[in-house]
Design a protein around this motif. Structure first.
Motif, short mmCIF file in Angstrom:
data_model
loop_
_atom_site.label_atom_id
_atom_site.label_comp_id
_atom_site.label_asym_id
_atom_site.label_seq_id
_atom_site.Cartn_x
_atom_site.Cartn_y
_atom_site.Cartn_z
N UNK A 1 -3.03 -12.18 -10.69
CA UNK A 1 -2.99 -13.59 -10.78
C UNK A 1 -2.00 -14.00 -11.87
N UNK A 2 -2.05 -12.99 -13.22
CA UNK A 2 -1.27 -13.40 -14.27
C UNK A 2 0.12 -12.77 -14.10
N UNK A 3 0.54 -11.96 -12.99
CA UNK A 3 1.75 -11.84 -12.59
C UNK A 3 1.78 -10.15 -13.11
N UNK A 4 0.57 -9.50 -13.49
CA UNK A 4 0.96 -8.10 -14.14
C UNK A 4 0.94 -7.11 -12.93
N UNK A 5 1.48 -5.98 -12.73
CA UNK A 5 1.51 -5.09 -11.78
C UNK A 5 0.49 -3.97 -11.93
N UNK A 6 -0.34 -3.66 -10.93
CA UNK A 6 -1.13 -2.50 -11.12
C UNK A 6 -1.08 -1.47 -10.03
N UNK A 7 -1.44 -0.39 -10.32
CA UNK A 7 -1.44 0.82 -9.38
C UNK A 7 -2.95 1.23 -9.33
N UNK A 8 -3.61 0.88 -8.14
CA UNK A 8 -4.96 0.92 -7.93
C UNK A 8 -5.33 2.14 -6.88
N UNK B 1 -4.12 7.30 -1.13
CA UNK B 1 -3.79 6.03 -0.87
C UNK B 1 -3.85 5.18 -1.98
N UNK B 2 -2.94 4.66 -2.42
CA UNK B 2 -2.97 3.49 -3.78
C UNK B 2 -2.07 1.99 -3.27
N UNK B 3 -2.80 1.12 -4.04
CA UNK B 3 -2.24 -0.25 -3.95
C UNK B 3 -1.59 -0.51 -5.06
N UNK B 4 -0.23 -1.10 -4.85
CA UNK B 4 0.65 -1.52 -5.68
C UNK B 4 0.42 -3.26 -5.84
N UNK C 1 -11.30 2.59 2.52
CA UNK C 1 -9.96 2.02 1.95
C UNK C 1 -10.47 0.25 1.85
N UNK C 2 -10.07 -0.18 0.68
CA UNK C 2 -10.61 -1.59 0.45
C UNK C 2 -9.17 -2.48 1.05
N UNK D 1 0.92 -1.24 0.09
CA UNK D 1 0.10 0.01 0.08
C UNK D 1 0.99 1.29 -0.09
N UNK D 2 0.77 2.06 -1.05
CA UNK D 2 1.61 3.28 -1.13
C UNK D 2 0.67 4.40 -1.36
#
Ligand code: FES
Length: 452
Positions: free
Chosen positions: A70-77, A63-66, A87-88, A56-57
């Motif tokens: 499941x497919x190993x792809x990186x997301x910033x949400x 606040x964002x989530x790095x 906050x989820x 969590x960044x």
């Protein structure tokens, strides 16, 4: 027509208004005009190595989530439920299959998709398009040598264009000590603490403000380096004095302090207490020389700031620090300590202790800096004080860009406030709502044109 910010950042006189360091309205505008556009450091891939891992960044004040899906792809949400904003993800880091909101239990997969909605059939079927109510994902994300960066501006230039020639210096912090590209990881947890200061004082300090070294006099007297002897100049100090120091700034607002070590530069046996650590750094020094060549390996990074709020220490300690804006007078500092991923455990243990002693909330040098930034911020708010600007005229018009500069960018061969002047030139442009051409220096390259 002159804008409010043109008046506050008077580069021709080298004067900057105190208000930009203390005014709540200006701070809010910064969040809207700087932090929704510039590329921001979010975290490091080594913090999310496996599917389902998250860290969590923050981006600006949010606040964002790095996350790695499941497919190993990186997301910033964006860490904010689409239902009512809760906050989820309330953990600093971990591994999960779903981010489940604690409020009404909507759940999202690690790629941000809305997955579960309690009583969906009764309450929402036909009136909720789940696809459209995923977590908000950044439109621009880049992974560079393991570091993850993001921008909320879909029109932002790609990250390497934004980074420009500052890349040469940042690379020195991100690459392995032996000169291999990348290969670093974040060592143990991230240090996080809140400083009662404006974020720009910290960012500015790392542009290469060696003029403030007097603040760390007590550290010099005690001795903090791996081989430091209190109050005694070591061989390293002597070599650093012979080095060619460079203060370099770039059109996008970044600024760094690096140095070219003398040709006679040799490995300094500074880790004699631990033969494994000593051998490791000796090996890195020699390997680096072979890999990069006799000239290139002598470029040594000290500090830098990638506009707006990501700074680095390039050598020892090697770290990235992010100055998260909390308010006009509050900054949350995050320090990510870097180490070669394949370094022996003894080296990692040694560096862990050294890094903590040097920087972070209890580190000896950081405490000196924090006190300065704290009182500088307080000094920016006084009713009388605010009538008088700060002086940013150091070496104004005196430092020519040398024709034989060994690195690209606007180079000063002595400490100057060219780097902060360039930083605040771009700050002014962001606050004026300038287009990306201007923000990358297309119309105003900075100090060279100023000196003319
Ligand atoms: Fe998240 Fe309601 S706020 S489910």
């Amino acid at each position: 027509q002159e804008s409010r910010y043109d008046a506050m950042v008077n580069l021709h006189e080298g004067e900057i208004s105190r208000a930009i360091f203390s005014d709540a309205e200006i701070f809010q505008e910064e969040l809207e005009k700087v932090y929704t556009r510039a590329w921001l450091f979010v975290g490091h891939e080594s913090q999310v190595p496996n599917p389902g891992d998250f860290f969590t960044s923050r981006m600006g004040a949010e606040s964002v989530i790095l996350a790695r899906d499941k497919k190993r792809k990186v997301h910033v949400l964006l860490n904010s439920c689409r239902h009512r904003g809760m906050k989820v993800c309330q953990y600093d880091h971990g591994n999960t299959q779903l981010f489940t909101c604690p409020y009404h239990s909507w759940s999202y997969t690690t790629d941000g998709k809305l997955f579960g909605v309690p009583q969906y059939k009764n309450l929402y079927e036909g009136c909720l398009d789940k696809e459209a109510w995923s977590l908000i994902e950044v439109p621009k994300m880049a992974i560079y040598k393991g570091t993850v960066w993001a921008s909320w501006d879909k029109d932002a230039p790609d990250f390497l264009t934004y980074l420009g020639d500052a890349r040469i210096h940042l690379d020195l912090a991100l690459d392995c000590r032996d000169g291999r590209e990348g290969g670093s990881e974040v060592l143990f947890g991230v240090h996080k603490w809140v400083i009662p200061c404006n974020w720009k004082f910290a960012a500015e300090n790392f542009l290469g403000d060696t003029y403030h070294n007097v603040s760390h006099r007590s550290v010099d007297l005690i001795g903090i380096g791996p081989s430091a002897e209190a109050g005694v100049k070591g061989r390293r100090d002597n070599e650093l004095e012979k080095a060619r120091h460079l203060w370099v700034n770039f059109p996008a607002g970044h600024g760094v302090h690096s140095a070219i070590m003398p040709e006679s530069w040799e490995f300094l046996d500074t880790y004699r207490n631990n033969p494994i650590v000593a051998e490791y750094f000796r090996h890195c020094h020699e390997e680096r020389k072979l890999r990069l060549g006799a000239d290139k390996y002598r470029l040594v990074p000290f500090v830098g700031t990638i506009y707006p709020n990501t700074s680095y220490h390039g050598n020892q300690p090697r770290s990235l620090c992010v100055w998260h804006p909390h308010g006009p007078e509050a900054t949350e500092a995050w320090r990510f300590f870097l180490v070669d991923a394949d370094a022996p455990q003894e080296v990692k243990d040694f560096l862990r202790v050294y890094y903590m002693r040097y920087s972070g909330p209890a580190g000896m040098t950081e405490q000196d800096d924090m006190e300065n930034w704290n009182y500088a911020t307080a000094g920016s708010r006084g009713v009388i004080a605010k009538r008088y600007p700060y002086n940013y005229a150091q070496s104004l018009g005196k430092v020519a860009n040398p024709g034989d500069a060994p690195v690209p960018g606007h180079v000063s061969l002595q400490v100057s406030e060219e780097n902060p002047r360039q930083f605040y030139r771009r700050w002014r442009d962001y606050m004026n709502g300038a287009d990306w051409d201007t923000l990358l220096g297309g119309k105003d390259q900075g100090p060279a044109s100023l000196a003319a």
